[in-house]
Design a protein around this motif. Structure first.
Motif, PDB file in Angstrom:
ATOM      1  N   ARG A 209      94.574  32.132  59.456  1.00 48.70           N
ATOM      2  CA  ARG A 209      95.622  31.628  58.560  1.00 48.70           C
ATOM      3  C   ARG A 209      95.816  30.119  58.677  1.00 48.70           C
ATOM      4  O   ARG A 209      96.056  29.434  57.684  1.00 48.70           O
ATOM      5  N   PHE A 210      95.718  29.601  59.885  1.00 47.70           N
ATOM      6  CA  PHE A 210      95.975  28.172  60.052  1.00 47.70           C
ATOM      7  C   PHE A 210      94.877  27.306  59.427  1.00 47.70           C
ATOM      8  O   PHE A 210      95.033  26.095  59.293  1.00 47.70           O
ATOM      9  N   MET A 211      93.762  27.915  59.013  1.00 50.81           N
ATOM     10  CA  MET A 211      92.679  27.180  58.388  1.00 50.81           C
ATOM     11  C   MET A 211      92.861  27.050  56.878  1.00 50.81           C
ATOM     12  O   MET A 211      92.162  26.259  56.239  1.00 50.81           O
TER      13      MET A 211
ATOM     14  N   ASP B 281      99.422  24.481  51.481  1.00 47.64           N
ATOM     15  CA  ASP B 281     100.298  24.790  50.350  1.00 47.64           C
ATOM     16  C   ASP B 281     100.525  26.289  50.180  1.00 47.64           C
ATOM     17  O   ASP B 281     101.528  26.695  49.582  1.00 47.64           O
ATOM     18  N   VAL B 282      99.588  27.123  50.670  1.00 47.74           N
ATOM     19  CA  VAL B 282      99.736  28.578  50.490  1.00 47.74           C
ATOM     20  C   VAL B 282     100.210  29.261  51.760  1.00 47.74           C
ATOM     21  O   VAL B 282     100.466  30.464  51.771  1.00 47.74           O
ATOM     22  N   GLN B 283     100.317  28.526  52.843  1.00 50.55           N
ATOM     23  CA  GLN B 283     100.679  29.136  54.116  1.00 50.55           C
ATOM     24  C   GLN B 283     102.189  29.312  54.241  1.00 50.55           C
ATOM     25  O   GLN B 283     102.976  28.546  53.691  1.00 50.55           O
TER      26      GLN B 283
ATOM     27  N   ILE C 207     101.968  28.703  64.323  1.00 56.78           N
ATOM     28  CA  ILE C 207     101.001  28.627  63.212  1.00 56.78           C
ATOM     29  C   ILE C 207     101.120  27.279  62.520  1.00 56.78           C
ATOM     30  O   ILE C 207     100.108  26.662  62.145  1.00 56.78           O
ATOM     31  N   LYS C 208     102.340  26.786  62.359  1.00 54.12           N
ATOM     32  CA  LYS C 208     102.539  25.477  61.745  1.00 54.12           C
ATOM     33  C   LYS C 208     101.857  24.389  62.567  1.00 54.12           C
ATOM     34  O   LYS C 208     101.177  23.511  62.022  1.00 54.12           O
TER      35      LYS C 208
ATOM     36  N   GLN D 256      96.468  36.174  49.298  1.00 56.90           N
ATOM     37  CA  GLN D 256      96.699  36.639  47.936  1.00 56.90           C
ATOM     38  C   GLN D 256      97.143  35.499  47.029  1.00 56.90           C
ATOM     39  O   GLN D 256      96.806  35.473  45.848  1.00 56.90           O
ATOM     40  N   GLU D 257      97.887  34.563  47.570  1.00 61.14           N
ATOM     41  CA  GLU D 257      98.299  33.403  46.780  1.00 61.14           C
ATOM     42  C   GLU D 257      97.088  32.593  46.361  1.00 61.14           C
ATOM     43  O   GLU D 257      97.021  32.099  45.218  1.00 61.14           O
TER      44      GLU D 257
END
Length: 602
Positions: free
Chosen positions: A97-99, A103-105, A112-113, A456-457
């Motif tokens: 996810r961090f990759m 804008d979609v995270q 994670i941030k 999904q975004e």
């Protein structure tokens, strides 16, 4: 088909069946589906609903993206209105996810941030391809916070592998700025050992041409496979993700590091997921029958939860595949000489029709095929289909959760006591399995909807037409498989008569009760966990009389590690929450002699 000697003997028959399937006239399939859409139900609104339902059943979402991007196929099936020239690559589902694009995270999770910000910083530095600037960027990164220096070193090791692989290797490109610096300052700053440098070079040089596809492992990392748009690189991606976690933590933190860089250390040791003895490191501990039932372990492996067992098996065999790329001689020696390790390798010659496989290729084929088989079975598991689980997303997110546990909020040298790379006894393996099951696998399943949102975004931005499909898939994943594509079809089928209104009201009442079933898996998982932890710890009298509270207190006294105590408490609280939810929905527990209402869970 690569899990037992019997399966190998059936391989020629299986290949023949595949060939027969390929010979089927495609117009037959086309006509059948078109007939289904046009003639099965003729009421208002249903053709569209049937199309949505049909498309929503395509699992996982990465395959749905491929499907709607195939214009010729959609035209043949009469579904051309769903065509979308998606720019979203299915490779994205294998990225952590961090990759992803910030804008979609969902950056509400502080860790994670932070990872996302750090990753983007290193990514931009590498993309500049300026060695002096990159060296300064690495130095600045490592010196940002001296209290986190150890963690930052391991994070940087992980970032470099992921960037070189996903931003260069998978795009058929080398990464010169990394490749040209591995033997000098990068090796020093990242504390790379010789074998680690080998795998960095393998990735940084980009994919290479191979003579043929007989060596299935090398072909999966080849230039040819990357140029073939129909080739599925998912297993290779997961192998690299395992590598990233292995070198992104101290080497004694996980089994990944041993399986990749030191497989000889597995000789006569124990290993996660094995159903042989007390988790013996034998391949016969990883067998599955024709009904997709895994061999039973003692004590039960991860509560014998099938999806979790397929996941841990994938995470054992995927990193094992990589050791012969790191060091072909040492890897082959371990494959051959570790006691009772690989027993049916001779059968791996089956399928080498262009030429006979060399000894190294046979072993590679055997190990890699097992990783592929368990990984693929995850995607056709009934639970996965019902919940909308993607094997790519599930394994990748689980690996991230394992890394977060090991990193210990920037303090990887003080990881949980049960995290280790070599296991001398079955008890230590069970502790390790339970840690992964509770804190990775269960967590991902319980929070899957949130973890899927950024992916999904990205899909919606790439192909807006699939938004309705994804929303429907998300809704379906919350309930049992239904005979109805949606409640709208039911409404379309019923006129507004009094009898039908009464039917709808009764249906809705029962549907409300079905909501309680979504908590069943958590309660069952908790029951299995408690059963495993209490195995051989209770007297007969205690077994008959102890309440759940007394059992938990007993376990707390026996568990020394504070993290494990915390995990146990969280599991108990989650169980209580689920039970309360069920009680509030059902109000009474039907089937008990006294029909007592509001029975307390104790």
């Amino acid at each position: 088909n690569f899990l037992s000697k019997k399966d190998y003997e059936q391989n020629d028959l299986i290949n023949q069946i595949y060939n027969d399937c390929n010979d089927i006239n495609k117009s037959t399939i086309q006509n059948t589906i078109q007939t289904l859409f046009k003639n099965s139900i003729s009421i208002k609104g249903c053709p569209t609903n049937l199309e949505i339902y049909f498309l929503s059943l395509i699992q996982p979402e990465s395959q749905l993206i491929k499907f709607i991007s195939n214009k010729q196929l959609l035209i043949q099936l009469g579904l051309e209105k769903w065509y979308a020239q998606a720019t979203f690559s299915v490779q994205e589902y294998c990225k952590f996810r961090f990759m992803l694009d910030p804008d979609v995270q969902n950056l509400s999770e502080p860790q994670i941030k932070q990872l996302s910000e750090q990753y983007q910083l290193i990514l931009n530095s590498i993309k500049n391809q300026n060695q002096a600037q990159l060296q300064q960027a690495f130095t600045n990164f490592l010196n940002t916070n001296q209290n986190l220096k150890e963690s930052n070193i391991y994070r940087l090791r992980m970032f470099v592998v992921l960037i070189c692989y996903y931003e260069y290797f998978n795009k058929c490109q080398p990464c010169p700025v990394i490749l040209n610096s591995i033997d000098s300052w990068i090796s020093q700053q990242l504390r790379l050992e010789p074998k680690e440098k080998t795998i960095y070079k393998f990735i940084a040089q980009g994919p290479q041409k191979v003579a043929d596809d007989i060596d299935t492992l090398l072909y999966s990392f080849s230039l040819e496979s990357r140029q073939d748009k129909q080739f599925d690189c998912s297993t290779a991606n997961i192998i690299i993700n395992c590598l990233a976690i292995a070198i992104g933590l101290p080497k004694d933190s996980t089994h990944f590091y041993t399986n990749i860089f030191n497989p000889a250390a597995l000789h006569q040791k124990k290993i996660p997921g094995s159903a042989h003895g007390d988790r013996c490191c034998y391949d016969c501990g990883f067998q599955i029958d024709g009904s997709r039932l895994l061999s039973q372990g003692s004590p039960p492996i991860m509560g014998n939860h099938i999806y979790s067992r397929l996941a841990i098996n994938t995470l054992v065999w995927a990193p094992l595949s990589l050791c012969t790329i790191v060091d072909s001689e040492a890897g082959l020696h371990a494959y051959k000489n570790n006691y009772h390790f690989l027993n049916y390798v001779a059968d791996a010659q089956v399928g080498g029709k262009k030429r006979k496989r060399t000894e190294l290729e046979q072993y590679r084929f055997y190990v890699f095929s097992r990783a592929q088989a368990f990984f693929t079975l995850m995607d056709i598991d009934q639970e996965a289909i019902t919940k909308g689980l993607s094997n790519n997303l599930f394994i990748t997110e689980s690996l991230l959760q394992i890394w977060l546990i090991g990193d210990n909020q920037g303090n990887p040298l003080n990881k949980p006591a049960c995290m280790r790379s070599v296991f001398n006894d079955g008890g230590s393996v069970v502790e390790y399995e339970n840690l992964i099951k509770i804190n990775a696998f269960d967590k991902v399943q319980n929070q899957l909807e949130n973890y899927k949102k950024p992916y999904q975004e990205m899909v919606k931005r790439s192909a807006p037409i699939v938004s309705s499909l994804l929303e429907m898939k998300n809704e379906q994943s919350k309930y049992l498989l239904s005979l109805f594509p949606s409640i709208e079809i039911l409404k379309d089928n019923l006129a507004n008569s009094k009898e039908n209104i009464k039917f709808i009201r009764q249906f809705n009442q029962q549907f409300e009760r079905l909501r309680s079933l979504k908590y069943l898996s958590q309660i069952t998982n908790f029951y299995n966990l408690i059963s495993d932890l209490l195995s051989f710890k209770l007297t007969k009298e205690q077994f008959m009389k102890f309440t759940l509270k007394e059992c938990v207190e007993l376990l707390k006294n026996e568990v020394e590690d504070e993290n494990e105590k915390k995990n146990l408490e969280e599991s108990v609280n989650e169980f209580k929450r689920c039970w309360e939810e069920i009680r509030n929905i059902l109000l009474e527990l039907e089937g008990y002699p006294d029909q007592q209402i509001d029975r307390r869970f104790e």
